[in-house]
Design a protein around this motif. Sequence first.
Motif, PDB file in Angstrom:
ATOM      1  N   UNK A 190      36.403  52.211  55.983  1.00  0.00           N
ATOM      2  CA  UNK A 190      35.219  52.772  56.648  1.00  0.00           C
ATOM      3  C   UNK A 190      34.118  51.736  56.816  1.00  0.00           C
ATOM      4  N   UNK A 191      34.231  50.637  56.051  1.00  0.00           N
ATOM      5  CA  UNK A 191      33.309  49.523  56.246  1.00  0.00           C
ATOM      6  C   UNK A 191      31.851  49.885  55.932  1.00  0.00           C
ATOM      7  N   UNK A 192      31.672  50.730  54.933  1.00  0.00           N
ATOM      8  CA  UNK A 192      30.308  51.131  54.566  1.00  0.00           C
ATOM      9  C   UNK A 192      29.975  50.707  53.136  1.00  0.00           C
ATOM     10  N   UNK A 193      30.885  49.961  52.508  1.00  0.00           N
ATOM     11  CA  UNK A 193      30.615  49.444  51.163  1.00  0.00           C
ATOM     12  C   UNK A 193      30.456  47.931  51.224  1.00  0.00           C
ATOM     13  N   UNK A 194      29.563  47.412  50.422  1.00  0.00           N
ATOM     14  CA  UNK A 194      29.399  45.969  50.304  1.00  0.00           C
ATOM     15  C   UNK A 194      29.912  45.532  48.932  1.00  0.00           C
ATOM     16  N   UNK A 195      30.813  44.567  48.926  1.00  0.00           N
ATOM     17  CA  UNK A 195      31.333  44.038  47.662  1.00  0.00           C
ATOM     18  C   UNK A 195      30.296  43.082  47.103  1.00  0.00           C
ATOM     19  N   UNK A 196      29.866  43.304  45.895  1.00  0.00           N
ATOM     20  CA  UNK A 196      28.832  42.444  45.299  1.00  0.00           C
ATOM     21  C   UNK A 196      29.484  41.257  44.591  1.00  0.00           C
ATOM     22  N   UNK A 197      28.674  40.284  44.292  1.00  0.00           N
ATOM     23  CA  UNK A 197      29.184  39.071  43.648  1.00  0.00           C
ATOM     24  C   UNK A 197      29.099  39.211  42.131  1.00  0.00           C
ATOM     25  N   UNK A 198      29.571  40.337  41.630  1.00  0.00           N
ATOM     26  CA  UNK A 198      29.362  40.659  40.216  1.00  0.00           C
ATOM     27  C   UNK A 198      30.445  41.632  39.760  1.00  0.00           C
ATOM     28  N   UNK A 199      30.892  41.408  38.506  1.00  0.00           N
ATOM     29  CA  UNK A 199      31.963  42.266  37.999  1.00  0.00           C
ATOM     30  C   UNK A 199      31.502  43.138  36.832  1.00  0.00           C
ATOM     31  N   UNK A 200      32.091  44.313  36.750  1.00  0.00           N
ATOM     32  CA  UNK A 200      31.919  45.178  35.590  1.00  0.00           C
ATOM     33  C   UNK A 200      33.002  44.761  34.610  1.00  0.00           C
ATOM     34  N   UNK A 201      32.626  44.361  33.373  1.00  0.00           N
ATOM     35  CA  UNK A 201      33.630  43.786  32.472  1.00  0.00           C
ATOM     36  C   UNK A 201      33.801  44.549  31.164  1.00  0.00           C
ATOM     37  N   UNK A 203      35.077  47.660  30.760  1.00  0.00           N
ATOM     38  CA  UNK A 203      36.257  48.518  30.637  1.00  0.00           C
ATOM     39  C   UNK A 203      37.587  47.775  30.765  1.00  0.00           C
ATOM     40  N   UNK A 204      37.546  46.523  31.270  1.00  0.00           N
ATOM     41  CA  UNK A 204      38.802  45.763  31.313  1.00  0.00           C
ATOM     42  C   UNK A 204      38.487  44.271  31.191  1.00  0.00           C
ATOM     43  N   UNK A 205      39.461  43.492  30.699  1.00  0.00           N
ATOM     44  CA  UNK A 205      39.236  42.070  30.517  1.00  0.00           C
ATOM     45  C   UNK A 205      39.097  41.354  31.860  1.00  0.00           C
ATOM     46  N   UNK A 206      39.951  41.804  32.802  1.00  0.00           N
ATOM     47  CA  UNK A 206      39.950  41.210  34.134  1.00  0.00           C
ATOM     48  C   UNK A 206      38.639  41.525  34.869  1.00  0.00           C
ATOM     49  N   UNK A 207      38.086  42.686  34.578  1.00  0.00           N
ATOM     50  CA  UNK A 207      36.856  43.093  35.260  1.00  0.00           C
ATOM     51  C   UNK A 207      37.132  43.751  36.597  1.00  0.00           C
ATOM     52  N   UNK A 208      36.138  44.464  37.100  1.00  0.00           N
ATOM     53  CA  UNK A 208      36.272  45.145  38.395  1.00  0.00           C
ATOM     54  C   UNK A 208      35.020  44.861  39.202  1.00  0.00           C
ATOM     55  N   UNK A 209      35.205  44.525  40.474  1.00  0.00           N
ATOM     56  CA  UNK A 209      34.060  44.197  41.321  1.00  0.00           C
ATOM     57  C   UNK A 209      33.144  45.393  41.499  1.00  0.00           C
ATOM     58  N   UNK A 210      31.868  45.084  41.508  1.00  0.00           N
ATOM     59  CA  UNK A 210      30.895  46.108  41.849  1.00  0.00           C
ATOM     60  C   UNK A 210      30.748  46.197  43.361  1.00  0.00           C
ATOM     61  N   UNK A 211      30.487  47.405  43.826  1.00  0.00           N
ATOM     62  CA  UNK A 211      30.206  47.648  45.246  1.00  0.00           C
ATOM     63  C   UNK A 211      28.878  48.386  45.343  1.00  0.00           C
ATOM     64  N   UNK A 212      28.337  48.366  46.579  1.00  0.00           N
ATOM     65  CA  UNK A 212      27.188  49.228  46.819  1.00  0.00           C
ATOM     66  C   UNK A 212      27.367  49.880  48.189  1.00  0.00           C
ATOM     67  N   UNK A 213      26.832  51.071  48.318  1.00  0.00           N
ATOM     68  CA  UNK A 213      26.910  51.838  49.564  1.00  0.00           C
ATOM     69  C   UNK A 213      25.834  51.332  50.516  1.00  0.00           C
ATOM     70  N   UNK A 214      26.240  50.913  51.714  1.00  0.00           N
ATOM     71  CA  UNK A 214      25.265  50.408  52.689  1.00  0.00           C
ATOM     72  C   UNK A 214      24.822  51.556  53.581  1.00  0.00           C
ATOM     73  N   UNK A 215      23.773  52.244  53.142  1.00  0.00           N
ATOM     74  CA  UNK A 215      23.334  53.447  53.844  1.00  0.00           C
ATOM     75  C   UNK A 215      22.928  53.149  55.293  1.00  0.00           C
TER      76      UNK A 215
END
Lengths: 233, 233
Positions: A190-201, A203-215
């Motif tokens: 849908x192309x309405x999320x922006x992938x941020x340059x930051x990971x949530x770490x 809950x997992x060692x590998x980490x998961x990218x943060x996103x934000x909703x581009x309203x």
Amino acid sequence: MKLYKGSHKHLVAVDCIIFAYDIAEKEIKLLLIKRSIEPAKGKWSVAGGFVQDDESLDAAASRVLKRLTGLDHMHLSQSSTYGSLNRDPGARVISVSYSALIKIQDLSPDAAGLYHAHWRSILKLPELIFDHGTMVADALENLREQIKRKPVGFELLPEKFTLVQLQDLYEALYQRPVDKRNFRKKILAMNILEKLDEKEKETSRKGAWYYRFIRERYQVLTRNGFYFNLDVN
Amino acid sequence: MKLYKGSHKHLVAVDCIIFAYDIAEKEIKLLLIKRSIEPAKGKWSVAGGFVQDDESLDAAASRVLKRLTGLDHMHLSQSSTYGSLNRDPGARVISVSYSALIKIQDLSPDAAGLYHAHWRSILKLPELIFDHGTMVADALENLREQIKRKPVGFELLPEKFTLVQLQDLYEALYQRPVDKRNFRKKILAMNILEKLDEKEKETSRKGAWYYRFIRERYQVLTRNGFYFNLDVN
């Protein structure tokens, strides 16, 4: 001359079905109170009360909710109106239901305690009085439709979130697992999320990218004929 | 002991918003009556009346519709409930609206005449009493959402129909033109229409293929996670 003379009058109630998403526990909770009047005194109920002569239905819903639970300034949407003859054993009462879905983290921690309001997971609801179980099921069904068709889910998550957190929300609302690959493919396409340059770490060692909703992008796309559609199996 | 003593009672009405699709004139019509009581006697109104003591809301809506217009056995869906304090200048009345969308060709030709019911194009509505204009707009908006998401449009067309006829229906409901290529692409891609070996030849020399809706295939697809989606620009 009194108009409409001879027409029956009815008790009219409002019932507030307040859901809250608990991101930590990954579940939807429902606001319940212990009913303070007969019939069914002491039984579990959603927050309800009678409409007074000098208030609109919307105003009645806000007043009742505030008086019983302390919750204020909540955006309540009208759901359905229930008018079976024997739905309330106390008398013939027509009830207009209102619903809302909020973040549980937004609540002030003492609000619920002070007013004897209880939050219960929709997976483990106690028996509710009258037709309140039906009201809750109907409101939940509406929410499920909405979250497929409108980007309302993002309001229940923090500004930045992982795709796992987004999927958790949908699974909590649907009460069933969602196919991960399909879910990610649909939401990213849908192309309405922006992938941020930051990971949530946490809950997992590998980490998961943060996103934000581009309203803003969503609004532009919508003006150009785009429809949000997150039908997931 | 009388329960709920001291709570206010209210006049409660039902209002029936009946739309009919007229395939010949390619337009949606609304059922109107001339109001027979004060206030606003003689003005245009949807079919409404008060809920009695011994009937559910659904039963009241069916009764009122039949009494005022002769229409019977209609599947009415509850829309919204209107409860502003001054919506009816005669008294404080809370009104539950019901709506339906039928084929105008299904009506027996004398039903409307007998009961003084009038069908008016939604493009040329007269001024309606109270908040009936809002009720109609809200119900119409619901229909527009529904016809995008559910295959309800086929019930308003004959068993076999052309893609032009299907598009006419969507345009009548949206009150705006729809892009023909995009519309055809979307509906055919869903794979729920069967192209028949027969052409409609009255409206053009070249003729247009008839199609039929394959309800069984739609049901199978739906069970397998398919969602009807006819978002058209």
